[in-house]
Design a protein around this motif. Structure first.
Motif, PDB file in Angstrom:
ATOM      1  N   ALA A  80     -81.597 -73.875 -22.100  1.00 43.97           N
ATOM      2  CA  ALA A  80     -80.553 -74.262 -23.088  1.00 43.97           C
ATOM      3  C   ALA A  80     -81.073 -72.999 -24.341  1.00 43.97           C
ATOM      4  O   ALA A  80     -79.962 -72.599 -25.009  1.00 43.97           O
ATOM      5  N   ARG A  81     -81.946 -72.656 -24.111  1.00 42.42           N
ATOM      6  CA  ARG A  81     -82.631 -71.202 -25.361  1.00 42.42           C
ATOM      7  C   ARG A  81     -81.739 -70.024 -24.668  1.00 42.42           C
ATOM      8  O   ARG A  81     -81.393 -69.297 -25.295  1.00 42.42           O
ATOM      9  N   CYS A  82     -82.241 -69.717 -23.096  1.00 40.33           N
ATOM     10  CA  CYS A  82     -81.872 -68.588 -22.537  1.00 40.33           C
ATOM     11  C   CYS A  82     -80.449 -68.350 -22.197  1.00 40.33           C
ATOM     12  O   CYS A  82     -79.968 -67.063 -22.201  1.00 40.33           O
ATOM     13  N   MET A  83     -79.968 -69.444 -21.572  1.00 44.24           N
ATOM     14  CA  MET A  83     -78.222 -69.095 -21.321  1.00 44.24           C
ATOM     15  C   MET A  83     -77.548 -68.478 -22.342  1.00 44.24           C
ATOM     16  O   MET A  83     -76.605 -67.603 -22.226  1.00 44.24           O
ATOM     17  N   PRO A  84     -77.485 -69.297 -23.686  1.00 48.25           N
ATOM     18  CA  PRO A  84     -76.636 -68.566 -24.508  1.00 48.25           C
ATOM     19  C   PRO A  84     -77.368 -67.154 -24.821  1.00 48.25           C
ATOM     20  O   PRO A  84     -76.148 -66.241 -25.188  1.00 48.25           O
ATOM     21  N   LEU A  85     -78.410 -66.645 -24.765  1.00 49.85           N
ATOM     22  CA  LEU A  85     -78.879 -65.550 -25.015  1.00 49.85           C
ATOM     23  C   LEU A  85     -78.632 -64.349 -24.035  1.00 49.85           C
ATOM     24  O   LEU A  85     -78.010 -63.218 -24.295  1.00 49.85           O
ATOM     25  N   LEU A  86     -78.616 -64.833 -22.862  1.00 53.00           N
ATOM     26  CA  LEU A  86     -78.112 -63.857 -21.611  1.00 53.00           C
ATOM     27  C   LEU A  86     -76.515 -63.733 -21.641  1.00 53.00           C
ATOM     28  O   LEU A  86     -76.295 -62.856 -21.040  1.00 53.00           O
TER      29      LEU A  86
END
Length: 241
Positions: A80-86
């Motif tokens: 949930a944190r990393c997918m939007p960042l990527l």
């Protein structure tokens, strides 16, 4: 054994107060430096040990933070944190640039001799720094073969080495092919090492929480991937007495 000193360094990025792990080699003179990006779970003992191992070899090393001092052991929370960042190259660049500025500002760092390596999400951040035109001597990424926005790989100014497991379902052959096509089309000096039989995060020692499907440690290839990273640095960023 060479004496290494370490300290935590705080800096702002991505709306958070990040806490990186800085490792300094023995001596007082300036040394080449390496920025180290962690897997999506965030900065933990593995990345701290890597920073210290590079300091043993004579590098100033900063393992940077992704989550404001938190380690996200729960896969759902991590995704949930990393997918939007990527999915947001500008955010990744902000995260990387903030840490790179801290590393360059360290008095022991030779600011003209800096490399960026990373694993998973941290490897994707290292690549985005290259696509943003950062002055780097080398980029290394394991499991972080994320393609960028069209044309921006032409800004990469240094050799790129990438490593991936042949059985990694998160970085399947189509993703590897898209990444290598991007590098080739941009005229980048690139290499890709495929580790036979390895899954995603094969380089990471076993963890004490549930691992997502397709993730698994491969001790032999983990050692090989570390040697490949060190060889990249030795070629592009040699430590001189």
């Amino acid at each position: 054994m060479t004496t290494v000193t370490t300290r935590a360094v705080e800096y702002p990025a991505d709306g958070l107060t990040m806490t990186g792990h800085l490792a300094l080699p023995a001596g007082t003179g300036r040394r080449p430096a390496v920025l180290i990006g962690p897997e999506g779970m965030g900065l933990g003992p593995v990345e701290r040990r890597r920073a210290e191992a590079l300091a043993e070899l004579g590098y100033v090393a900063l393992a940077f933070d992704l989550h404001g001092g938190r380690y996200l052991g729960d896969p759902g929370e991590m995704l949930a944190r990393c997918m939007p960042l990527l999915a947001d190259p500008d955010r990744m660049r902000d995260v990387g640039r903030a840490a790179l500025d801290v590393l360059r500002a360290e008095p022991r760092t030779d600011p003209a001799r800096v490399a960026a390596i990373g694993y998973g999400t941290g490897g994707a951040v290292a690549l985005e720094l290259g696509r943003d035109g950062a002055d780097l001597r080398a980029i290394g990424t394991v499991n972080g073969l994320i393609t960028g926005r069209p044309g921006e790989a032409a800004r990469i100014r240094c050799p790129v080495w990438a490593g991936v497991g042949s059985e990694d379902p998160i970085m399947p052959p189509a993703q590897r092919e898209a990444f290598t096509a991007e590098m080739q089309d941009a005229g980048v000096d690139w290499r890709l090492t495929v580790y036979g039989g390895a899954l995603h995060a094969f380089h990471h020692p076993p963890v004490d929480h549930a691992a997502p499907p397709g993730v698994g440690h491969h001790p032999r290839h983990a050692r090989r991937a570390w040697r490949d990273v060190v060889d990249l640095l030795d070629e592009c960023l040699p430590v001189t007495p």
